[in-house]
Scaffold this active site. Structure first.
Site, PDB file in Angstrom:
ATOM      1  N   ASN A  38      39.091  36.510  48.923  1.00  0.00           N
ATOM      2  CA  ASN A  38      40.123  35.530  48.551  1.00  0.00           C
ATOM      3  C   ASN A  38      41.107  35.339  49.699  1.00  0.00           C
ATOM      4  O   ASN A  38      40.627  35.150  50.836  1.00  0.00           O
ATOM      5  CB  ASN A  38      40.747  35.772  47.171  1.00  0.00           C
ATOM      6  CG  ASN A  38      41.401  37.100  46.912  1.00  0.00           C
ATOM      7  OD1 ASN A  38      40.719  38.101  46.773  1.00  0.00           O
ATOM      8  ND2 ASN A  38      42.705  37.136  46.820  1.00  0.00           N
ATOM      9  N   ASP A  39      42.376  35.344  49.461  1.00  0.00           N
ATOM     10  CA  ASP A  39      43.383  34.846  50.421  1.00  0.00           C
ATOM     11  C   ASP A  39      43.154  35.153  51.906  1.00  0.00           C
ATOM     12  O   ASP A  39      42.807  36.280  52.268  1.00  0.00           O
ATOM     13  CB  ASP A  39      44.756  35.468  50.127  1.00  0.00           C
ATOM     14  CG  ASP A  39      45.137  35.454  48.687  1.00  0.00           C
ATOM     15  OD1 ASP A  39      44.392  34.917  47.872  1.00  0.00           O
ATOM     16  OD2 ASP A  39      46.195  36.012  48.381  1.00  0.00           O
ATOM     17  N   TRP A 307      41.236  30.033  41.567  1.00  0.00           N
ATOM     18  CA  TRP A 307      41.041  31.232  40.746  1.00  0.00           C
ATOM     19  C   TRP A 307      40.324  30.869  39.457  1.00  0.00           C
ATOM     20  O   TRP A 307      39.447  31.589  38.988  1.00  0.00           O
ATOM     21  CB  TRP A 307      42.394  31.873  40.407  1.00  0.00           C
ATOM     22  CG  TRP A 307      42.905  32.753  41.497  1.00  0.00           C
ATOM     23  CD1 TRP A 307      43.988  32.533  42.292  1.00  0.00           C
ATOM     24  CD2 TRP A 307      42.347  34.008  41.923  1.00  0.00           C
ATOM     25  NE1 TRP A 307      44.134  33.572  43.185  1.00  0.00           N
ATOM     26  CE2 TRP A 307      43.152  34.486  42.976  1.00  0.00           C
ATOM     27  CE3 TRP A 307      41.250  34.770  41.523  1.00  0.00           C
ATOM     28  CZ2 TRP A 307      42.893  35.686  43.631  1.00  0.00           C
ATOM     29  CZ3 TRP A 307      40.995  35.970  42.174  1.00  0.00           C
ATOM     30  CH2 TRP A 307      41.806  36.413  43.206  1.00  0.00           C
TER      31      TRP A 307
END
Ligand code: FRU
Length: 504
Positions: A38-39, A307
């Site tokens: 993710n990020d 998400w």
């Protein structure tokens, strides 16, 4: 010292990461070596190269205890994986090394600042957690966590601040003041979000300066992954609010991203808002972070995923989650303008140019096809009468397509991936208001196997989305209701195969 967990991760990714074929991944967008990403974290310039880290759960394709994956690049297009940089291997980050940032220190060390998540079970069985800020120092490959971590804890929070939601430090150095600053997301007593500003002389001892901005329950709840910089003389905050409410075509429900422009007084550290807008209007964009390049460009990269739809993965995927193309940012007339990094143009090949093409019924143009490309389409009315709508379909075969359509009467640009390979009932379309220019519109479309990024009107709006259409669906068509005229400029993006440039 490299812990057992870090060693295990490095071994695991070495064995299994190498088993993913190059053609199973994006060509020029960052994807995890193996497993879940993710990020973006730690986007920084370090000793002549850009480093990027990412939230990483390598052991499967779902979110789990967070590690930091690591890549580097010279030009934002060709990326090279490096071994996992951080593992959740201490008491203060046993539940994960959450998002954070990085910078080169004056003494040549690379510093990572991240959120440690600590969890413990109470006697009654309830699991408590707290978030603290930590640092690690390294040489661009190996990192050592500071022995006196954490360096910011609950004790440093302003009154009413939450120790459970205290995360995602973004650090920078103010050269004039010879001080370091960091913005960190937190939840004040009203349960929404705020951005706290801290400062330090040495990166190890920090003090709270002020609340830079507060959500006040206006734009979602918790504000994740803040970033703060001055761009074209305007102060800009980027943040990713959770639990947003839809507002017209500007914001959608759930996890969103916003930029806040304003005035910042460096003496009093007061930030006064001017405007709040969405950063990206597509289906997959979150947690962006920026880096300042040596030639003064502010470049942003985001996680190209939402998400809400992260359970919708192609069956049997070995990796999941990717980054956007890095984007050059500007503020023009108070608005955030974003365009793909200029370095991408070096990888353009096979130019195809069409001018003044009449579009009525559906047409295809010779050589205008592909799944890794950079294509600009400029459309305008043919004569006085406005066309009703104009549609481009990409990633197309007899069953599949991804549609981009424009209705000049309402100035609505619509993206639709209902037929783009998804096997779950996920949100598939989004509409965005573009500037009304009497039927004129320019769209730059960047495609890379599993994604479409659209930059409308020279970067006034960006629309980023993943698609999982089979790769042989590669046709492109154009059609209009009414009469439109268009120019098309299309290039394939070609990256020399890794083996050619970097034999091992
Ligand atoms: C944003 C986020 C961050 C956190 C990280 C955990 O997507 O929730 O706030 O640090 O992901 O992976």
């Amino acid at each position: 010292m490299s812990s057992k967990s870090l060693q295990q991760a490095r071994n695991y990714e070495k064995i299994y990461g190498g088993k993913i074929g190059e053609e199973e991944r994006p060509l020029f967008h960052v994807s995890p070596k193996i497993g879940w990403m993710n990020d973006p974290n730690g986007f920084s310039w370090y000793q002549g190269e850009y480093h990027l880290f990412y939230q990483y759960h390598l052991f499967n394709t779902s979110w789990g205890p967070m590690y930091w994956g690591h890549v580097r690049t010279k030009d934002f297009v060709q990326w090279e994986w490096l071994p996992t940089a951080l593992a959740p291997d201490t008491e203060y980050d046993n539940a994960g090394c959450f998002s954070g940032s990085a910078m080169e220190l004056p003494d040549g060390r690379h510093m990572l600042m991240y959120t440690g998540v600590q969890e413990w079970k109470r006697e009654d069985g309830y699991t408590e957690s707290r978030q603290v800020q930590c640092v690690a120092f390294g040489d661009g490959a190996d990192y050592e966590k500071y022995e006196k971590n954490p360096i910011l804890t609950q004790a440093d929070l302003p009154e009413g601040g939450s120790a459970e939601d205290f995360r995602d430090p973004k650090i920078w150095r103010d050269e004039k003041e010879n001080r370091y600053y960091a913005v960190i997301g937190n939840r004040p007593a009203d349960g929404s979000g705020s951005i706290l500003l801290f400062s330090s002389e040495d990166t190890l001892h920090w003090e709270f300066v002020t609340v830079l901005d507060n959500c006040k329950n206006q734009y979602g709840k918790m504000w994740e992954c803040p970033d703060f910089f001055i761009l074209d003389n305007v102060a800009v905050i980027l943040t990713s609010p959770q639990e947003m409410r839809a507002r017209g075509m500007e914001f959608h429900n759930g996890n969103g991203t916003i930029y806040i422009t304003g005035n910042y007084d460096p003496e009093t550290h007061r930030f006064d808002r001017t405007e709040v807008r969405a950063i990206d209007y597509g289906l997959d964009f979150y947690a962006p972070q920026t880096v300042l390049t040596p030639d003064g460009r502010r470049i942003m990269i985001g996680w190209m995923q939402s998400w809400e739809t992260s359970h919708s993965q192609p069956h049997g995927s070995k990796w999941f989650g990717m980054m956007t193309i890095p984007r050059e940012l500007h503020i023009i007339n108070g608005r955030l303008i974003q365009n793909p990094v200029r370095e991408l143009e070096r990888y353009r090949s096979e130019p195809v140019l069409y001018r003044d093409v009449d579009v009525r019924e559906r047409i295809q143009l010779p050589q205008v096809c592909g799944r890794s490309l950079d294509m600009t389409v400029r459309v305008r009315p043919a004569g006085e009468k406005l066309y009703e709508n104009f549609t481009i379909k990409v990633a197309k075969d007899t069953e599949n397509y991804t549609a981009i359509s424009y209705t000049p009467g309402s100035s609505i640009l619509r993206f639709d991936r209902s037929n783009s390979g998804f096997r779950h009932d996920i949100i598939a379309s989004r509409e965005v208001l573009v500037r009304n220019q009497s039927g004129e519109l320019s769209l730059r479309i960047i495609m890379d196997r599993f994604s479409v990024e659209i930059f409308a009107n020279n970067g006034e709006q960006a629309i980023s989305s993943t698609i999982y259409t089979p790769q042989d669906a590669a046709s492109i068509s154009f059609e209009a209701n009414g009469m439109a005229i268009m120019d098309v400029e299309k290039y394939d993006i070609v990256i020399p195969r890794k083996q050619d440039t970097n034999p091992e």
